[in-house]
Design a protein around this motif. Structure first.
Motif, PDB file in Angstrom:
ATOM      1  N   UNK A 198       9.187   5.859   4.428  1.00  0.00           N
ATOM      2  CA  UNK A 198      10.306   5.787   3.480  1.00  0.00           C
ATOM      3  C   UNK A 198       9.825   5.889   2.035  1.00  0.00           C
ATOM      4  N   UNK A 199       8.613   5.403   1.765  1.00  0.00           N
ATOM      5  CA  UNK A 199       8.067   5.528   0.404  1.00  0.00           C
ATOM      6  C   UNK A 199       7.648   6.965   0.104  1.00  0.00           C
ATOM      7  N   UNK A 200       7.214   7.685   1.119  1.00  0.00           N
ATOM      8  CA  UNK A 200       6.900   9.108   0.919  1.00  0.00           C
ATOM      9  C   UNK A 200       8.176   9.891   0.618  1.00  0.00           C
TER      10      UNK A 200
ATOM     11  N   UNK B 107       9.149  11.921  -2.758  1.00  0.00           N
ATOM     12  CA  UNK B 107       9.697  13.278  -2.777  1.00  0.00           C
ATOM     13  C   UNK B 107      10.964  13.334  -3.630  1.00  0.00           C
ATOM     14  N   UNK B 108      11.849  12.367  -3.465  1.00  0.00           N
ATOM     15  CA  UNK B 108      13.093  12.329  -4.257  1.00  0.00           C
ATOM     16  C   UNK B 108      12.774  12.192  -5.736  1.00  0.00           C
ATOM     17  N   UNK B 109      11.796  11.359  -6.063  1.00  0.00           N
ATOM     18  CA  UNK B 109      11.365  11.196  -7.454  1.00  0.00           C
ATOM     19  C   UNK B 109      10.861  12.515  -8.011  1.00  0.00           C
ATOM     20  N   UNK B 110      10.026  13.200  -7.253  1.00  0.00           N
ATOM     21  CA  UNK B 110       9.486  14.494  -7.702  1.00  0.00           C
ATOM     22  C   UNK B 110      10.590  15.531  -7.861  1.00  0.00           C
TER      23      UNK B 110
ATOM     24  N   UNK C 100       0.832  -1.205   0.000  1.00  0.00           N
ATOM     25  CA  UNK C 100       0.000   0.000   0.000  1.00  0.00           C
ATOM     26  C   UNK C 100       0.867   1.256   0.000  1.00  0.00           C
ATOM     27  N   UNK C 101       2.028   1.177   0.629  1.00  0.00           N
ATOM     28  CA  UNK C 101       2.947   2.313   0.660  1.00  0.00           C
ATOM     29  C   UNK C 101       3.423   2.672  -0.739  1.00  0.00           C
ATOM     30  N   UNK C 102       3.723   1.682  -1.564  1.00  0.00           N
ATOM     31  CA  UNK C 102       4.119   1.956  -2.950  1.00  0.00           C
ATOM     32  C   UNK C 102       2.962   2.537  -3.750  1.00  0.00           C
ATOM     33  N   UNK C 103       1.765   2.006  -3.527  1.00  0.00           N
ATOM     34  CA  UNK C 103       0.596   2.468  -4.272  1.00  0.00           C
ATOM     35  C   UNK C 103       0.329   3.939  -3.991  1.00  0.00           C
ATOM     36  N   UNK C 104       0.259   4.310  -2.729  1.00  0.00           N
ATOM     37  CA  UNK C 104      -0.029   5.707  -2.378  1.00  0.00           C
ATOM     38  C   UNK C 104       1.108   6.625  -2.824  1.00  0.00           C
TER      39      UNK C 104
END
Length: 172
Positions: free
Chosen positions: A152-154, A158-161, A92-96
């Motif tokens: 950590x996925x958030x 952020x790093x991706x953005x 779910x962390x990856x999905x969100x």
């Protein structure tokens, strides 16, 4: 609810045994025997594309807020029932996180979305710098562990953005 042995992978029966399991395991995408995080991210990408047909950007943002709160609960419960602090089958962390990336970076064509997907998977799997820090920060069970699964996925989102913004700035 009895806990699963840490060595056992969740089954379809475990998925359906509690609503939190269904959510945390990404409606089944986390049951993938190979690369469940990648499968969950791909499911999230597809779900986002469908959701944006019916929801406004504001509606998507509100859904993401709800998904974060619901996910915190679902990840906390499912990790406790599995007896593992941060099991790979919880996606779910990856999905969100991919929803956040796409929501903030759209509009993009297929290649931009694929780049966002690949960047997010890199940051989530390799855990460079700030993502590794975030991954170590909240461990365990209960509210703290559930938040840690998401956090950590958030940070990876952020790093991706940040990379996407720099890419657009330098090339645009």
């Amino acid at each position: 609810m009895t806990a699963l042995s840490p060595a056992r992978r969740p089954t379809p029966a475990f998925l359906l045994a509690h609503p939190a399991h269904c959510i945390a395991l990404g409606f089944g995408s986390g049951l993938s025997p190979k690369a469940p995080g990648t499968v969950g991210t791909a499911w999230g990408w597809l779900a986002f594309l469908v959701l944006q047909l019916w929801l406004t950007p504001l509606g998507l943002g509100l859904l993401i807020l709800l998904a974060l709160a619901l996910g915190w609960w679902a990840c906390s419960v499912t990790a406790r029932h599995m007896g593992v602090a941060d099991p790979g089958s919880i996606v779910w962390d990856e999905i969100v996180a991919i929803w956040i990336v796409l929501w903030l970076a759209m509009p993009m064509g297929f290649w931009g979305q694929l780049a966002a997907f690949a960047l997010f998977r890199y940051f989530d799997a390799a855990k460079p710098g700030p993502v590794a820090w975030a991954d170590r920060l909240f461990k365990g069970f209960g509210w703290r562990g559930g938040f840690g699964i998401l956090f950590d996925d958030l940070v990876a989102a952020f790093c991706t953005l940040l990379v996407l913004a720099l890419w657009r700035h330098l090339l645009g």
